[in-house]
Design an enzyme around this catalytic site. Structure first.
Site, PDB file in Angstrom:
ATOM      1  N   ASP A 211     -10.356   3.462   1.247  1.00 18.52           N
ATOM      2  CA  ASP A 211     -10.475   2.899   2.665  1.00 18.52           C
ATOM      3  C   ASP A 211     -11.100   3.916   3.593  1.00 18.52           C
ATOM      4  OD1 ASP A 211      -9.636   0.362   2.433  1.00 18.52           O
ATOM      5  OD2 ASP A 211      -7.761   1.004   2.911  1.00 18.52           O
TER       6      ASP A 211
ATOM      7  N   LYS B  83       0.695  -1.262   0.187  1.00 17.23           N
ATOM      8  CA  LYS B  83       0.065   0.069   0.034  1.00 17.23           C
ATOM      9  C   LYS B  83       0.897   1.462  -0.007  1.00 17.23           C
ATOM     10  CE  LYS B  83      -4.637  -1.218   1.942  1.00 17.23           C
ATOM     11  NZ  LYS B  83      -5.422  -1.061   3.186  1.00 17.23           N
TER      12      LYS B  83
HETATM   13  P1  NAP Z   1      -0.547  -2.068   8.233  1.00 16.06           P
HETATM   14  O1  NAP Z   1      -0.265  -0.808   7.796  1.00 16.06           O
HETATM   15  O2  NAP Z   1       0.456  -3.208   8.104  1.00 16.06           O
HETATM   16  O3  NAP Z   1      -0.639  -1.633  10.012  1.00 16.06           O
HETATM   17  C1  NAP Z   1      -0.576  -2.794  10.929  1.00 16.06           C
HETATM   18  C2  NAP Z   1      -0.983  -2.118  12.241  1.00 16.06           C
HETATM   19  O4  NAP Z   1      -1.168  -2.965  13.220  1.00 16.06           O
HETATM   20  C3  NAP Z   1       0.286  -1.180  12.800  1.00 16.06           C
HETATM   21  O5  NAP Z   1      -0.046  -0.306  13.609  1.00 16.06           O
HETATM   22  C4  NAP Z   1       1.010  -2.227  13.745  1.00 16.06           C
HETATM   23  O6  NAP Z   1       1.817  -1.754  14.805  1.00 16.06           O
HETATM   24  C5  NAP Z   1      -0.104  -3.005  14.323  1.00 16.06           C
HETATM   25  N1  NAP Z   1       0.207  -4.390  14.965  1.00 16.06           N
HETATM   26  C6  NAP Z   1       0.420  -5.539  14.158  1.00 16.06           C
HETATM   27  N2  NAP Z   1       0.783  -6.670  14.833  1.00 16.06           N
HETATM   28  C7  NAP Z   1       0.845  -6.006  16.082  1.00 16.06           C
HETATM   29  C8  NAP Z   1       1.006  -6.689  17.421  1.00 16.06           C
HETATM   30  N3  NAP Z   1       1.185  -7.943  17.534  1.00 16.06           N
HETATM   31  N4  NAP Z   1       0.704  -5.968  18.658  1.00 16.06           N
HETATM   32  C9  NAP Z   1       0.254  -4.571  18.498  1.00 16.06           C
HETATM   33  N5  NAP Z   1       0.260  -3.995  16.948  1.00 16.06           N
HETATM   34  C10 NAP Z   1       0.274  -4.737  15.921  1.00 16.06           C
HETATM   35  O7  NAP Z   1      -1.956  -2.833   7.998  1.00 16.06           O
HETATM   36  P2  NAP Z   1      -3.253  -1.845   7.858  1.00 16.06           P
HETATM   37  O8  NAP Z   1      -3.269  -1.883   6.071  1.00 16.06           O
HETATM   38  O9  NAP Z   1      -3.242  -0.611   8.367  1.00 16.06           O
HETATM   39  O10 NAP Z   1      -4.447  -2.863   8.290  1.00 16.06           O
HETATM   40  C11 NAP Z   1      -4.628  -3.036   9.601  1.00 16.06           C
HETATM   41  C12 NAP Z   1      -5.623  -3.822   9.913  1.00 16.06           C
HETATM   42  O11 NAP Z   1      -7.018  -3.148   9.348  1.00 16.06           O
HETATM   43  C13 NAP Z   1      -5.786  -5.193   9.516  1.00 16.06           C
HETATM   44  O12 NAP Z   1      -6.349  -6.217  10.166  1.00 16.06           O
HETATM   45  C14 NAP Z   1      -6.572  -5.127   7.997  1.00 16.06           C
HETATM   46  O13 NAP Z   1      -7.139  -6.388   7.793  1.00 16.06           O
HETATM   47  C15 NAP Z   1      -7.616  -4.147   8.314  1.00 16.06           C
HETATM   48  N6  NAP Z   1      -8.186  -3.290   7.276  1.00 16.06           N
HETATM   49  C16 NAP Z   1      -9.510  -3.506   7.066  1.00 16.06           C
HETATM   50  C17 NAP Z   1     -10.170  -2.972   6.168  1.00 16.06           C
HETATM   51  C18 NAP Z   1     -11.632  -3.214   5.868  1.00 16.06           C
HETATM   52  O14 NAP Z   1     -11.861  -2.797   4.914  1.00 16.06           O
HETATM   53  N7  NAP Z   1     -12.242  -3.626   6.797  1.00 16.06           N
HETATM   54  C19 NAP Z   1      -9.404  -2.150   4.959  1.00 16.06           C
HETATM   55  C20 NAP Z   1      -7.977  -2.083   5.508  1.00 16.06           C
HETATM   56  C21 NAP Z   1      -7.629  -2.683   6.661  1.00 16.06           C
HETATM   57  P3  NAP Z   1       3.314  -1.227  14.368  1.00 16.06           P
HETATM   58  O15 NAP Z   1       3.320  -0.242  13.883  1.00 16.06           O
HETATM   59  O16 NAP Z   1       3.872  -1.461  15.873  1.00 16.06           O
HETATM   60  O17 NAP Z   1       3.834  -2.440  13.458  1.00 16.06           O
END
Ligand code: NAP
Length: 295
Positions: free
Chosen positions: A105, A66
């Site tokens: 999003d 992304k």
């Molecule tokens: P991303 O950019 O990779 O960000 C992941 C986030 O999760 C970061 O803030 C990361 O923290 C945190 N994280 C991961 N593992 C962790 C752990 N063990 N403990 C604490 N924090 C943790 O991913 P993203 O695209 O933002 O997606 C995040 C979530 O939103 C996912 O579950 C995704 O499926 C969901 N999402 C849903 C939709 C929807 O349409 N429903 C759309 C987009 C995303 P750090 O910065 O410390 O690594």
């Protein structure tokens, strides 16, 4: 045949193909398919070539691309630049197939609130996470007039970077970082981390000593499982809960409209997504039962 791609890695658990192909069928767009194109993280060059191929009409982009895709596109919309992430690529037929990076999003997030008559104006919100989804949610809330946003993230440097960008664009919004004690006065609490996703469905992003306020709205962006531990705990507290499937449907509907120029059949997309998720949940639980049986 023309293609819309889902680009990311891994993609086994995505339900977007079921949802988008149902919409294409419903709108009788027969010669186009939405397909997964899983490319490991070192294959960015191949990904751009796939996008530039004449049979590709556009794409969705997911983890881990992304952010890294952004410098390889011809243009970015203001929204994608401000959020700092691209989840949708459009191809401009009138401009020799120029690739435009956009972000749906934020729209999906807001629409999921609006359909429940939740207005973000003056809201105090806590966002768990500081990645792409957190940035989209924070941007959407700030742009709609949120009063206060607290970013709660494991990696402080990432929250600082997001807070700096938000502060420049929305100086009127009060921002705080990692102030967990402020949770008790928040109206809206959003899980934008990947904590609680299968196969770690028994985990919650909320440290055990904190509780969500009873009157809060909790929005978990995770959609697999459909009800996360975080949502279950919030429901038990009496909070109102929104699941991630709603945002998935609306961000997909917006992307469909941008690619095809046609109105998205939202109900058809929601039903297809729900069914695909149900089937996946069933398959996941029978494979974990098999593993337990063997163990
Ligand atoms: P991303 O950019 O990779 O960000 C992941 C986030 O999760 C970061 O803030 C990361 O923290 C945190 N994280 C991961 N593992 C962790 C752990 N063990 N403990 C604490 N924090 C943790 O991913 P993203 O695209 O933002 O997606 C995040 C979530 O939103 C996912 O579950 C995704 O499926 C969901 N999402 C849903 C939709 C929807 O349409 N429903 C759309 C987009 C995303 P750090 O910065 O410390 O690594």
């Amino acid at each position: 045949m023309k293609y819309l791609y889902l680009l990311g890695y891994p993609l086994e658990h995505s339900i977007s193909p079921a949802m988008q192909n149902a919409a294409l069928r419903q709108r009788k767009i027969r010669a186009t398919r939405y397909v997964k194109n899983p490319l490991p993280p070192d294959k960015l060059r191949e990904m751009i070539l796939a996008l530039r191929a004449p049979h590709c009409l556009g794409a969705n982009v997911t983890v881990p691309y992304k952010q890294t895709i952004m410098p390889h596109l011809d243009e970015l919309t203001d929204l994608a630049r401000e959020i700092g992430a691209v989840n949708t690529v459009l191809k401009r037929a009138d401009a020799h197939g120029k690739l435009i990076g956009d972000n749906t999003d934020a729209y999906g997030f807001l629409q999921a609130l609006w359909v429940r008559r939740i207005r973000p104006q003056n809201v105090c919100a806590a966002i768990l996470g500081a990645g792409g989804a957190a940035a989209a949610a924070a941007y959407a809330l700030a742009e709609q007039g949120a009063r206060e946003i607290i970013l709660l993230n494991r990696t402080l440097a990432r929250s600082i970077e997001l807070a700096d960008r938000l502060n420049q664009r929305f100086p009127q919004v009060a921002l705080a970082l990692n102030d967990w004690d402020a949770l008790e006065r928040m109206h809206l609490i959003i899980n934008a981390t990947s904590v609680g996703m299968v196969p770690h469905a028994d985990e919650s992003p909320l440290p055990p000593k904190y509780l969500v306020p009873r009157r809060a709205v909790v929005f978990d962006l995770v959609y697999n499982p459909p009800v996360t531990k975080f949502s279950r705990d919030a429901l038990a507290r009496g909070a109102r809960v929104i699941g991630g499937l709603e945002m998935l449907v609306y961000q997909g509907a917006r992307a469909f409209e941008l690619w095809t120029g046609q109105r998205a059949p939202v109900e058809v997309m929601r039903e297809a997504a729900r069914k695909a998720l149900q089937e996946m949940t069933r398959a996941q639980s029978s494979s974990s039962r098999r593993r337990v049986g063997r163990g």
